[in-house]
Write an enzyme that holds these catalytic residues in place. Sequence first.
Site, short mmCIF file in Angstrom:
data_model
loop_
_atom_site.label_atom_id
_atom_site.label_comp_id
_atom_site.label_asym_id
_atom_site.label_seq_id
_atom_site.Cartn_x
_atom_site.Cartn_y
_atom_site.Cartn_z
N ASN A 8 47.48 53.95 47.03
CA ASN A 8 47.49 52.61 47.62
C ASN A 8 48.79 52.48 48.40
O ASN A 8 49.85 52.31 47.83
CB ASN A 8 47.41 51.55 46.52
N LYS A 15 51.69 53.60 46.05
CA LYS A 15 51.35 53.75 44.63
C LYS A 15 50.43 54.94 44.48
O LYS A 15 49.54 55.13 45.33
CB LYS A 15 50.57 52.51 44.15
N ARG A 89 43.00 53.40 49.05
CA ARG A 89 42.55 52.01 49.05
C ARG A 89 42.78 51.41 50.45
O ARG A 89 43.88 51.52 51.01
CB ARG A 89 43.38 51.21 48.05
N HIS A 178 39.15 42.47 47.09
CA HIS A 178 39.13 42.90 45.68
C HIS A 178 37.78 43.50 45.28
O HIS A 178 37.44 43.53 44.10
CB HIS A 178 39.40 41.74 44.71
N HIS A 206 38.58 37.83 39.44
CA HIS A 206 39.78 38.66 39.58
C HIS A 206 40.94 37.70 39.83
O HIS A 206 41.11 37.18 40.94
CB HIS A 206 39.61 39.65 40.74
N ARG A 239 49.18 31.16 47.87
CA ARG A 239 48.17 30.83 48.89
C ARG A 239 47.44 29.55 48.53
O ARG A 239 47.11 29.33 47.36
CB ARG A 239 47.15 31.96 49.04
N ILE A 330 46.39 37.39 35.58
CA ILE A 330 46.15 36.12 34.88
C ILE A 330 44.89 36.22 34.01
O ILE A 330 44.90 35.81 32.85
CB ILE A 330 46.01 34.97 35.91
N GLU A 332 43.53 38.74 32.61
CA GLU A 332 43.68 39.60 31.42
C GLU A 332 44.67 39.03 30.41
O GLU A 332 44.59 39.34 29.22
CB GLU A 332 44.16 41.01 31.86
N ASN A 333 45.62 38.23 30.89
CA ASN A 333 46.73 37.84 30.01
C ASN A 333 46.81 36.36 29.64
O ASN A 333 47.47 36.03 28.66
CB ASN A 333 48.06 38.24 30.64
N GLU A 382 41.12 49.64 39.51
CA GLU A 382 40.73 49.95 40.89
C GLU A 382 40.99 51.42 41.21
O GLU A 382 40.22 52.05 41.93
CB GLU A 382 41.49 49.05 41.86
P1 ADP Z 1 48.56 41.35 42.10
O1 ADP Z 1 47.99 42.75 41.91
O2 ADP Z 1 47.69 40.43 42.88
O3 ADP Z 1 49.99 41.29 42.49
P2 ADP Z 1 48.33 41.14 39.20
O4 ADP Z 1 46.89 41.34 38.93
O5 ADP Z 1 49.28 42.20 38.82
O6 ADP Z 1 48.54 40.67 40.69
O7 ADP Z 1 48.76 39.78 38.50
C1 ADP Z 1 50.06 39.31 38.59
C2 ADP Z 1 50.10 37.88 38.09
O8 ADP Z 1 49.59 37.84 36.75
C3 ADP Z 1 51.49 37.32 38.00
O9 ADP Z 1 51.82 36.62 39.19
C4 ADP Z 1 51.40 36.34 36.85
O10 ADP Z 1 51.21 35.04 37.37
C5 ADP Z 1 50.13 36.71 36.12
N1 ADP Z 1 50.39 37.00 34.70
C6 ADP Z 1 50.75 38.16 34.13
N2 ADP Z 1 50.89 38.02 32.79
C7 ADP Z 1 50.58 36.73 32.51
C8 ADP Z 1 50.54 35.94 31.32
N3 ADP Z 1 50.84 36.46 30.13
N4 ADP Z 1 50.20 34.64 31.42
C9 ADP Z 1 49.89 34.11 32.61
N5 ADP Z 1 49.92 34.79 33.77
C10 ADP Z 1 50.26 36.08 33.73
#
Ligand code: ADP
Length: 399
Positions: A8, A15, A89, A178, A206, A239, A330, A332-333, A382
């Site tokens: 990527n 990456k 990618r 995505h 996503h 955004r 977001i 996943e976490n 991905e």
């Molecule tokens: P991208 O690939 O679009 O940069 P990611 O999929 O890596 O994004 O997601 C990054 C975002 O995930 C961060 O900006 C953060 O807001 C969110 N994030 C990561 N961990 C947590 C968490 N534990 N709680 C809430 N949001 C989280």
Amino acid sequence: MLKIMAVNAGSSSLKFKLFMMPGEEVITEGIVERIGWDDAYYTIVVNGDKIKEVLPIKNHSVAVRRLLDDLISRGILSDLSEINGVGHRIVQGGSYFPDSVLIDEDVVQKIDELAELAPLHNPAHLTGIKAFLEALPDVPNVAVFDTSFHQTMDEETYMYALPYEWFTKYKIRKYGAHGTSHKYVAMKAAQIVGRPLEELKIVTCHLGNGASIAAVKGGKCIDTSMGLTPLEGIPMGTRSGNIDPAVVGVISEAENLTAAEVVDILNKKSGYLGVSGVSNDSRDLEAGMAKGNRRCKLALDIQSKRIADYIGSYFIQLEGIDIIVFTAGIGENSSRCRRDVLNRLKVLGVEVDEEANNKQRQIVEITTKNSKVRAFVIPTNEELMIARDTVRIARLCEK
Ligand code: ADP
């Protein structure tokens, strides 16, 4: 056994993830950052240890050369001929690419032409492609587009209600983004529930710093929230997502800005950052809300409302939903985000399993047995999809 490099390339980064296929094991991965600087960062994971070096890396060709030399010197590869394929990618494939494709001159030219729709991404991807073609001239390179999965949308969905000539002259339509992630988690969801993808109605969310939602019917995308560019859809870190387009005219008059400058603010200073005034990162907003910050709470309420609104609209389009998937940073976490979204969908018979939803970082079903719609957290991958497509498109299994 095949060794496939998934790449990527960004404007100043590259990456990489090297897979052993078809077993799908990760051999190594890493990132080159600050390409073009005298103090660029080169990071590689070897046997689980992250090794980071600071060194001058003039351009992407130097970054690729450095990576390949390093793979040899660390004994990860004994010869570069062990790399069987490289998958790249690509953010924007326009209407040209409904699937991944073997890269040749015509493909390079089309990716270049589509830079008008993805000025930040496509030129950067091309520098990555050229660097690998130069370093490994005999290895097949495959382009995997973020837009391909969304090419199955109907005309009534992808067309905007705008002067038709804007479509014919400037290719203005919804393309989505995505796609590789949406496709991966939809396939994974079908595998988890043990039913054929062809039978399922799935909404994939996503939710990363950039975020999009897709409606997947029988394995095919029928609608997605991002549009011509990633600005459309739900609000994101910086955004705005959907707004009244008249805002552009009003603000450019009021603040004496060009349209391009206003759109730049919609991309970089809006979303959760704009509303909260605190951060683009949902973690900071959740911390702010816990301390009583009203605008952090407002940003998060807007987040869950708009996501739920899209899912509701896709419920109609799909004529029901079997599965909702949450993925990316977001998705996943943040158990808070998932719970707030699902609680807004009670009318669809969605029932959250609080305990399961509080589990972190694994594939987990987060709705109860009684829930009419099943929801899952599924980490996206991905890079693995890129490696799989590289094997499939370059027909490496048959060689
Ligand atoms: P991208 O690939 O679009 O940069 P990611 O999929 O890596 O994004 O997601 C990054 C975002 O995930 C961060 O900006 C953060 O807001 C969110 N994030 C990561 N961990 C947590 C968490 N534990 N709680 C809430 N949001 C989280």
